[in-house]
Scaffold this active site. Structure first.
Site, mmCIF file in Angstrom:
data_model
loop_
_atom_site.group_PDB
_atom_site.id
_atom_site.type_symbol
_atom_site.label_atom_id
_atom_site.label_comp_id
_atom_site.label_asym_id
_atom_site.label_seq_id
_atom_site.Cartn_x
_atom_site.Cartn_y
_atom_site.Cartn_z
ATOM 1 N N CYS A 2 106.699 13.872 -1.752
ATOM 2 C CA CYS A 2 105.839 13.573 -2.688
ATOM 3 C C CYS A 2 105.508 11.954 -2.497
ATOM 4 C CB CYS A 2 105.679 13.895 -4.534
ATOM 5 S SG CYS A 2 105.943 16.141 -4.659
ATOM 6 N N ARG A 27 105.488 11.043 3.835
ATOM 7 C CA ARG A 27 106.583 11.474 2.802
ATOM 8 C C ARG A 27 106.175 13.377 2.705
ATOM 9 N NH1 ARG A 27 108.172 7.524 -0.413
ATOM 10 N NH2 ARG A 27 108.658 9.548 -1.918
ATOM 11 N N TRP A 76 105.185 17.900 -2.363
ATOM 12 C CA TRP A 76 106.119 18.771 -1.744
ATOM 13 C C TRP A 76 106.838 19.750 -2.493
ATOM 14 C CZ3 TRP A 76 108.715 18.271 2.823
ATOM 15 C CH2 TRP A 76 109.721 19.624 3.182
ATOM 16 N N ASN A 108 106.404 12.418 -9.187
ATOM 17 C CA ASN A 108 107.618 12.654 -7.980
ATOM 18 C C ASN A 108 109.343 13.557 -8.619
ATOM 19 O OD1 ASN A 108 108.993 13.105 -5.249
ATOM 20 N ND2 ASN A 108 108.970 10.711 -5.375
ATOM 21 N N GLY A 109 110.013 14.200 -8.143
ATOM 22 C CA GLY A 109 110.810 14.340 -8.255
ATOM 23 C C GLY A 109 111.391 16.229 -8.999
ATOM 24 N N GLU A 491 122.325 12.458 17.709
ATOM 25 C CA GLU A 491 120.379 11.775 17.022
ATOM 26 C C GLU A 491 119.205 12.328 18.216
ATOM 27 O OE1 GLU A 491 117.416 9.831 14.739
ATOM 28 O OE2 GLU A 491 119.132 10.703 14.980
ATOM 29 N N LYS A 495 116.111 14.879 16.931
ATOM 30 C CA LYS A 495 114.989 14.314 17.289
ATOM 31 C C LYS A 495 114.364 15.203 18.256
ATOM 32 C CE LYS A 495 114.127 11.192 15.448
ATOM 33 N NZ LYS A 495 115.251 11.056 14.596
ATOM 34 N N GLU A 498 113.419 18.509 15.470
ATOM 35 C CA GLU A 498 112.626 18.482 14.489
ATOM 36 C C GLU A 498 111.293 18.199 14.585
ATOM 37 O OE1 GLU A 498 114.189 14.436 11.899
ATOM 38 O OE2 GLU A 498 113.927 13.644 13.889
ATOM 39 N N HIS A 514 135.264 26.257 23.865
ATOM 40 C CA HIS A 514 135.960 27.075 21.787
ATOM 41 C C HIS A 514 134.639 27.772 21.460
ATOM 42 C CE1 HIS A 514 139.744 25.352 22.055
ATOM 43 N NE2 HIS A 514 138.757 23.754 23.053
ATOM 44 N N LYS A 613 109.420 12.223 4.980
ATOM 45 C CA LYS A 613 110.344 11.217 5.239
ATOM 46 C C LYS A 613 111.149 10.684 4.581
ATOM 47 C CE LYS A 613 110.455 7.343 8.063
ATOM 48 N NZ LYS A 613 111.196 7.182 9.418
#
Length: 618
Positions: A2, A27, A76, A108-109, A491, A495, A498, A514, A613
């Site tokens: 948001c 965001r 969002w 926002n929240g 990492e 990348k 996503e 395994h 973000k």
């Protein structure tokens, strides 16, 4: 998550708000809206689903919304599906299209007790048009404002006492034209004041074109914003003073600067981000942590370390774990913040909790920090934003100097975080007596050489682009490595998944037998990290097993290990440095590989689907 913007001044508000929202698109959002007021006239609210451009077209760039005071929002979805009805701003009237609503607001929240509050309001004659928790908060402010005939600040304070959850709120009241009111708990909110105008936003980039002098509202604090003025209040309604922070980022730093995407720009900014971060920590050829408020005596007292973070910051912690334990011989536990905050935490004497967050507002990381402090453990924050919640609440702060990072997929913030923890590890090892002067100087020299070597690693991008275009249709990609190489793979895999939407996983190479090797078939793409010489042969053996099952192999290694990756179908070579610091170099080709794969697939690199973000809600 948001994005909130607000403006009051003498200029047309709508274009400023739209531009501010465009700076907050990273965001993550599913809809957007504006509320703009002209003098004493009723507030106009316009909303649109999908991309911000839909709202821009609907308002003709803001031309259809005259007025010099307004608020805006990118949503969002949490409560209620993405729709124009559920989009913000919300109003206190019983229907969205009723004019003259007493209170209009954005949020926002998450309001955790919204169902209980909604029932209270229903019992008092309110009706709801959306399925959001935000509408409940707006109507609750209106309820107290009307019932007790009090001012906006007092009504907002009563709301804050009743609400459980997190929120950053921006509100406009019909009786107070030209004014914006704000309140905050656990969700980011920053206010900037310029000549004759005042701005509000969820994050600094939305303000940089207008001012770099900002205020950060604390928890359970509220604000009254007028053109060129900002007044702050505590939960008792008493006016308080907040410190003014000067942001050193430039407006240009939040622009693409000729690059096709923010992510590509930020990949190329990594050498400078690491150079600036290390320069802030190295004085007169010594690592100096005094700026973070850490003394040699405090370092000497550290007996164990708990690194807490989310996402890529957690991967930084994984790499730092190997470095700290090997150099300083201090045990390190790396934990996901969302797990750390809810489990029984065994923080013994001498424990230091390190919290890593680019934004300094990550909800789970902030909660983990508070949990650690509640147990009396000293805390160290590694953050990129001065004045952020985590920075303000931690006992000590290591600031990374990466500048604004706009792309959702982090690159330069990751590298800056790594470099700051390298410096911390070396200094801790020296204070603990694990390094002599010669070894200390050698490691410091290698640290300071990283920016130039990172610049060299970037020169291989054309070859990586060619490879990515050939493999953009891969169904599965596995990244494998041992020790620090495993941390690098974590990492690199993130990348890839996503921003390319290719199923990608990272595994410790020794775990292949395994279960994971059952997924390897003809053409499966496997990236093997081979930067750690002491386990290189073991990982090569694992990769050879994969080749026997038809896998296509990519070998990632330092230049001195060129011969070790000769067996691979494609090689990624980076300059050599001390093995402890290889993650800073090895990650660059993996970032480029993910970037060019996404580009080849025609995807939105900077704003991948379903991601935000800054994750500011749990």
């Amino acid at each position: 998550m948001c994005g909130i913007v607000g403006f009051t001044g003498s200029r047309a508000a709508a274009p400023i708000l739209l531009n501010g929202l465009s700076m907050l698109e990273y965001r993550g959002y599913d809809s957007a809206g504006l509320a703009v007021r002209e003098g004493d006239r009723p507030t106009q609210v316009v909303k649109a689903t999908g991309k911000l451009k839909n709202l821009v077209e609907k308002t003709r760039g803001g031309e259809t919304l005259p007025g010099d005071c307004g608020i805006g929002h990118t949503r969002w979805a949490t409560h209620g599906q993405p729709s124009e009805t559920n989009a913000h701003p919300h109003v206190s009237a019983n229907a969205m299209d009723e004019m003259g609503s007493e209170v209009v607001g954005v949020h926002n929240g998450i309001i955790e007790n919204y169902a209980e509050l909604k029932q209270k309001l229903l019992n008092n004659g309110y009706r709801f048009y959306s399925s959001t928790d935000t509408e409940v908060a707006i109507k609750l402010v209106d309820y107290y404002y009307r019932k007790y005939r009090i001012g906006p600040i007092d009504a907002i304070n009563r709301m804050m006492v009743r609400v459980r959850g997190s929120y950053a709120l921006a509100l406009m009241f019909r009786d107070y034209p030209g004014e914006i009111y704000a309140a905050r708990k656990d969700s980011p909110l920053v206010i900037g004041v310029g000549k004759g105008e005042t701005h509000l936003a969820s994050d600094v980039p939305a303000l940089l074109q207008h001012t770099r002098d900002v205020y950060y509202i604390g928890n359970h604090q509220s604000a009254r914003l007028l053109p060129g003025e900002a007044h702050f209040f505590d939960l008792n309604g008493d006016e308080i003073e907040l410190p003014l922070t000067h942001v050193t980022w430039s407006a240009e730093a939040a622009q693409k600067g000729g690059y096709a995407h923010f992510m590509l720009k930020e990949i190329h900014e990594q050498p400078q981000a690491v150079r600036d971060t290390l320069s802030s920590l190295v004085k007169d050829e010594r690592i100096d942590l005094s700026g973070a408020g850490i003394s040699a005596e405090q370092l000497a007292a550290v007996q164990s370390i708990h690194i807490v973070a989310c996402g890529s910051a957690w991967h930084v912690g994984m790499a730092a774990q190997y470095v700290i334990e090997d150099l300083a011989e201090v045990p390190v536990r790396v934990e996901l913040a969302s797990e750390f905050r809810y489990r029984k935490r065994l923080l013994g004497p001498g424990a230091l909790v390190i919290v890593i967050s680019q934004s300094g507002e990550t909800a789970d990381s902030l909660a983990a920090l508070r949990a650690a402090k509640a147990q009396g453990a000293p805390t160290l924050a590694v953050v990129n934003v001065v004045g952020s919640s985590i920075a303000r609440e931690a006992d000590h702060v290591l600031y990374t100097l990466a500048g604004p990072e706009i792309a959702v997929a982090t690159t330069k913030a990751y590298s800056a975080q790594l470099s700051s923890l390298y410096a911390f590890a070396v200094e801790l090892a020296f204070v603990k007596g694990k390094l002599d002067e010669g070894r200390y100087a050698g490691l410091l020299g290698e640290l300071l050489s990283l920016p130039d070597k990172m610049a060299l690693a970037l020169q291989d991008k054309e070859r990586i682009q060619w490879f990515a275009s050939r493999h953009a249709n891969a169904r599965d990609i596995f990244f494998i490595g041992r020790g620090l190489d495993y941390a690098i793979c974590l990492e690199g895999s993130l990348k890839m998944k996503e921003i390319s939407y290719i199923h990608s996983e990272a595994y410790a190479a020794g775990e292949l037998k395994h279960g994971t090797i059952s997924l390897v078939e003809e053409g499966t793409l496997i990236v093997g990290a081979l930067t750690q010489r002491d386990v290189l042969e073991k990982t090569v053996s694992n990769l050879t097993e994969c080749r026997a099952r038809g896998a296509y192999l990519v070998g990632l290694a330092g230049e001195d290990s060129r011969a070790a990756v000769a067996f691979a179908d494609f090689s990624l070579l980076v300059p050599e440095t001390d093995p402890h610091f290889m993650a800073s170099l090895a990650i660059i080709p993996l970032q480029l590989l993910a970037y060019y794969t996404s580009v080849s697939k025609g995807l939105d690199v900077d704003k991948p689907r379903n991601l935000a973000k800054s994750v500011t809600v749990e």
